[in-house]
Design an enzyme around this catalytic site. Sequence first.
Site, short mmCIF file in Angstrom:
data_model
loop_
_atom_site.label_atom_id
_atom_site.label_comp_id
_atom_site.label_asym_id
_atom_site.label_seq_id
_atom_site.Cartn_x
_atom_site.Cartn_y
_atom_site.Cartn_z
N ALA A 36 29.83 30.98 122.53
CA ALA A 36 29.20 29.80 122.10
C ALA A 36 28.98 30.24 120.79
O ALA A 36 28.12 31.76 120.77
CB ALA A 36 27.93 29.53 122.68
N LYS A 37 28.72 29.78 119.47
CA LYS A 37 28.18 30.04 118.44
C LYS A 37 26.47 29.66 118.76
O LYS A 37 26.19 28.57 117.93
CB LYS A 37 29.01 30.44 117.33
#
Length: 311
Positions: free
Chosen positions: A156-157
């Site tokens: 995930a960013k």
Amino acid sequence: MSQADLIWMNGELVAWEDAKVHVLTHALHYGTGVFEGIRAYDTPRGTAIFRHADHIDRLFHSARMYLMEIPYTREEIRAATHETIVRNNLKSCYIRPLVYRGAGPMGLYPLDCPIDVMIAVWEWAPYLGEEGKRSGVRGKVSSFRRISSDAVIPAAKATGQYVNSVLAKVEVDKAGYEEAILLDDRGMVCEGSGENLFVIKDGVIATPGFSADILGGINRASAITIARDLGYEVVERDIARGELYLADEIFMTGTAAELTPLREVDDRPVGTGEPGAITRAIQSDFEDALHGRSERYADWLDVVAAPAPAT
Ligand SMILES: Cc1ncc(COP(=O)(O)O)c(C=O)c1O
């Protein structure tokens, strides 16, 4: 970085200096946001956003992993991004969409806080410099390991996760290097502070896979496609630190840095100490794709429609 006029916030364009949040914004305290880094280029077909749909997909995937429901559709985010670029009169720019938990009940439980969305754009030179793209940069393995799947979600960013990259970046900058290389929790090569990494030895290109806790870079995917289209073998596998020292060529990819060669790692020259032929070949096709000079990769570009002339 240069300032633009307007920032899109929750459906409205507001003046850059008025784009503010409350100090009790949940994401400010606990890092509960997800974001993207995207670039638009001035191409012969007009301003065009590189792999826009893939970036929007990753934004939605990051949000989903953190149990955040984005209150807009993918198409609405796309349209808002186009509008923000057009209204700021930018031909090329960096694009930063951010979805974050806003001001609401304090405490670690985030799910009762509102979900706010903003999209900012500004003109931004390559992160590791034009000279870095030409001649390569000096990298150093950081003492900070890359965040791992047993603590957070490396795929995930998410904003809070970036304190990891910040620590690594500052450490190597203070030691006199331009970019950090992070090992994963097993001690295998993972990636840069904001880029994926490729190692070339005897004509074969290797890059760490998802089990090394990388962020699935969109430019990584593009570089793999381009390399294979050029006829090179690309393998996703674990890479030991020592392989960096014996590599013929190393390069990094990321939206901010684009494709930047490494000319040195931990004070050892990479290959001849100058970017090699395979890196150059991939970089050349990659630059053509970014700037709309490539027929083959034309569908990687989302052209921003110019506003209709006033009647
Ligand atoms: C930690 C990290 N790894 C890799 C990348 C490269 O991803 P992309 O090519 O999608 O920009 C980025 C940049 O977004 C990043 O922040």
